[in-house]
Design a protein around this motif. Structure first.
Motif, mmCIF file in Angstrom:
data_model
loop_
_atom_site.group_PDB
_atom_site.id
_atom_site.type_symbol
_atom_site.label_atom_id
_atom_site.label_comp_id
_atom_site.label_asym_id
_atom_site.label_seq_id
_atom_site.Cartn_x
_atom_site.Cartn_y
_atom_site.Cartn_z
ATOM 1 N N UNK A 93 0.890 -1.107 0.305
ATOM 2 C CA UNK A 93 -0.205 0.188 0.174
ATOM 3 C C UNK A 93 0.730 1.137 0.198
ATOM 4 N N UNK A 94 1.887 1.127 0.702
ATOM 5 C CA UNK A 94 3.051 2.328 0.740
ATOM 6 C C UNK A 94 4.075 2.483 -0.262
ATOM 7 N N UNK A 95 3.844 1.368 -0.864
ATOM 8 C CA UNK A 95 4.765 1.930 -2.113
ATOM 9 C C UNK A 95 3.562 2.059 -3.666
ATOM 10 N N UNK A 96 2.790 1.775 -3.755
ATOM 11 C CA UNK A 96 1.567 2.226 -4.524
ATOM 12 C C UNK A 96 1.885 4.124 -3.665
ATOM 13 N N UNK A 97 1.410 4.315 -2.819
ATOM 14 C CA UNK A 97 1.430 5.731 -2.007
ATOM 15 C C UNK A 97 2.797 6.516 -2.807
ATOM 16 N N UNK A 98 3.242 6.003 -2.643
ATOM 17 C CA UNK A 98 5.025 6.694 -2.401
ATOM 18 C C UNK A 98 4.982 6.520 -4.393
ATOM 19 N N UNK A 99 4.286 5.919 -4.960
ATOM 20 C CA UNK A 99 4.658 6.257 -6.867
ATOM 21 C C UNK A 99 3.890 7.867 -7.001
ATOM 22 N N UNK A 100 2.391 7.338 -6.190
ATOM 23 C CA UNK A 100 1.382 8.441 -6.823
ATOM 24 C C UNK A 100 1.971 9.514 -6.603
ATOM 25 N N UNK A 101 3.289 9.905 -5.036
ATOM 26 C CA UNK A 101 3.542 10.883 -4.759
ATOM 27 C C UNK A 101 4.638 11.135 -5.428
ATOM 28 N N UNK A 102 5.832 10.018 -6.346
ATOM 29 C CA UNK A 102 6.607 10.988 -6.742
ATOM 30 C C UNK A 102 6.135 11.759 -8.137
ATOM 31 N N UNK A 103 5.106 11.023 -8.740
ATOM 32 C CA UNK A 103 3.796 11.640 -9.848
ATOM 33 C C UNK A 103 3.967 13.057 -9.823
ATOM 34 N N UNK A 104 4.397 13.283 -8.459
ATOM 35 C CA UNK A 104 3.741 15.007 -8.190
ATOM 36 C C UNK A 104 5.038 15.538 -7.649
ATOM 37 N N UNK A 105 6.374 14.795 -7.738
ATOM 38 C CA UNK A 105 7.503 15.360 -7.854
ATOM 39 C C UNK A 105 8.261 15.216 -6.765
ATOM 40 N N UNK A 106 7.339 15.306 -5.456
ATOM 41 C CA UNK A 106 7.626 14.833 -4.271
ATOM 42 C C UNK A 106 8.615 12.994 -3.694
ATOM 43 N N UNK A 107 9.426 13.938 -3.160
ATOM 44 C CA UNK A 107 9.954 12.289 -3.079
ATOM 45 C C UNK A 107 10.753 11.879 -1.272
ATOM 46 N N UNK A 108 10.055 10.949 -0.374
ATOM 47 C CA UNK A 108 10.172 11.368 0.417
ATOM 48 C C UNK A 108 11.852 11.518 1.117
ATOM 49 N N UNK A 109 11.968 12.242 1.956
ATOM 50 C CA UNK A 109 13.480 12.207 2.790
ATOM 51 C C UNK A 109 13.964 11.261 3.695
#
Length: 511
Positions: A109-125
């Motif tokens: 579930x988290x991996x899916x959310x991370x991929x979608x967030x990266x679509x907005x140009x945001x990466x988890x630091x």
């Protein structure tokens, strides 16, 4: 990078969903996590219907359903035999587009959310830790320890603590976290196995042996085992391995283990923070409330916190509302959290209680009552409504007013569907909007047009009456799809007064 609208501490589902919603609404976010990589041994599994409804706003629902596993039934076992079966297929039919129980491991579930967030140009630091923060006149000044050991001073308008039960944000705010810890030690194991309990359904052992539940996962022979460890083994929980787990319950459920992919032990707490907000800092998810795993509520409740706060922060930051709107976050979410902890505590205590009377209730009374309850549509519907969180409401709070039909201000808008359409389609937009079922006035149409407030007028149909919706009135819906105003009139001045009283300009900010 050291200046953002919202600094989010913690990249579990709660923090990721908050970051996604805010990014979708054009808010500049920064999300940090002290771990070096996403988790691979997470416990949460169930994605409830209400979460899937809200995920439509991010076009996430279909992806979750496709990746996960739909559970058709729950089976209850006593003394090595199945004694009751609760069908779950269509248990919420007519109540939601997602009338089923969906299982998706938290790490996937988290991996899916991370991929979608990266679509907005945001990466988890990653490998970035919050060491402390203080509120300044117009924001938050936070001290971060970066992955290379360097310290950075980060500026943000608001801070969101999504950093779990041991939250540094909560500790810095010195907010109480009353509650307790259950005596049982739990274990969780992701396994490859076979046997009659590996039929894609949920299985629970009600016996006097150690509690055990088998949760099906997508893929042949995959399941998550969640059980208890009692007696003297609980005293050395940190050193236990799968071989130390009692085989009694596993044998009762006829589980034939082929491979253990991972194994972990943990203790379950039941706590709710005294406050979910202090100035410009907020607590969400496990940082604000922790409870037993009964009913698969924890992760979904944290996601609900994130969605509730996201639209309010976005409105304030974009100029669409005064800062007083943020006062409603704690009021709306803390009441639900306290009720949830009390409810899951009762269920958990029943399932795991020890002693002769508790064993008799589980092994004799429960197998008799469960099929009886399952035979009544009203009891099945009540169970689904409760577990799926579609009954969660904000009635009686500051942003909720009125009643039309059977729907009150603060309610989730009922889903109505027939061959002619679905009244949830417009809810994909993260905006304030008005729904009318039947006819409305020319004044309402003109006012909504003038103020750029989306108005959706549905021709009256039997499906709307069946859902409890009122005819010819209106429902003002918040961006999180809860009803702000339920009114039987067609007077736009009711909406105008509402926005003025709450300092809200709905046409601001939302894309």
């Amino acid at each position: 990078m050291n200046r953002s609208d919202v600094l989010i501490v913690g990249a579990g589902p709660t923090g990721l969903v908050l970051a996604l919603w805010l990014s979708k609404l054009g808010i500049v976010v920064r999300i940090i996590d002290k771990t070096s990589a996403p988790g691979t041994t997470s416990r949460a599994l169930a994605v409830q219907a209400r979460t899937l409804e809200l995920y439509r706003q991010l076009d996430l629902s279909n992806a979750v359903v496709q990746k996960g596993h739909r559970v058709d039934a729950a089976n209850f076992w006593v003394k090595g035999e199945p004694v009751a079966r609760l069908p779950l297929t269509g248990i919420g039919e007519g109540l939601t587009p997602y009338a089923f129980l969906e299982m998706l491991p938290q790490d996937e579930h988290e991996q899916l959310l991370i991929e979608r967030l990266e679509g907005f140009g945001i990466k988890v630091e990653r490998s970035t830790e919050l060491e402390g923060f203080e509120e300044t006149g117009d924001g938050i000044s936070a001290r971060l320890r970066l992955h290379d050991g360097q310290q950075e001073i980060c500026q943000a308008c608001y801070l969101a603590g999504c950093d779990g039960a041991r939250s540094i944000v909560r500790k810095t705010l010195d907010t109480g976290f009353p509650g307790g810890t259950y005596q049982q030690v739990f274990y969780v194991a992701d396994v490859q196995a076979h046997g009659p309990t590996f039929n894609g359904e949920l299985h629970l052992d009600l016996d006097e042996a150690d509690f055990l539940a088998v949760f099906p996962l997508a893929g042949e022979g995959r399941a998550r085992l969640i059980g208890t460890v009692r007696d003297e083994r609980a005293d050395r929980a940190e050193t236990l391995g799968f071989a130390d787990v009692s085989s009694r319950a596993i044998e009762h459920l006829k589980v034939q283990i082929e491979q253990v992919n991972w194994f972990s032990t943990y203790r379950v707490h039941h706590r709710v923070a005294d406050h979910f907000r202090n100035g410009r800092a907020f607590l969400l998810g496990d940082a604000a409330h922790v409870h037993s795993p009964a009913g698969g509520q924890g992760m979904n409740t944290g996601i609900g916190d994130a969605i509730n706060l996201a639209w309010k922060l976005a409105a304030v930051l974009s100029g669409g509302a005064t800062a007083t709107l943020l006062d409603t976050y704690e009021t709306e979410r803390i009441t639900f959290a306290r009720k949830l902890v009390a409810t899951t505590d009762r269920v958990f205590t029943f399932v795991t209680a020890e002693g002769r009377m508790a064993d008799l209730l589980r092994t004799r009374l429960a197998p008799f009552l469960i099929p009886k309850m399952a035979s009544f549509e009203t009891s099945r519907e009540f169970l689904f409504r409760t577990v799926s969180q579609i009954t969660l409401n904000y009635r009686g709070t500051a942003l909720s007013t009125g009643v039309a039909g059977h729907v009150h201000g603060g309610d989730r808008l009922p889903w109505a569907h027939d061959g002619e359409g679905d009244n949830f389609e417009s809810l994909k937009c993260l905006t304030w909007q008005v729904h009318v079922y039947g006819d409305t006035s020319d004044e309402m149409i003109a006012w909504c047009h003038e103020h750029h407030l989306p108005l959706h007028v549905f021709d009256w149909r039997p499906a709307f009456e069946a859902a409890g919706l009122g005819r010819n009135g209106f429902y003002l819906l918040r961006p999180d799809t809860y009803v702000a105003i339920a009114d039987s009139s067609a007077d736009p001045k009711v909406i105008e007064r509402y926005f003025k009283e709450h300092g809200i300009r709905p046409f601001f900010g939302s894309p």
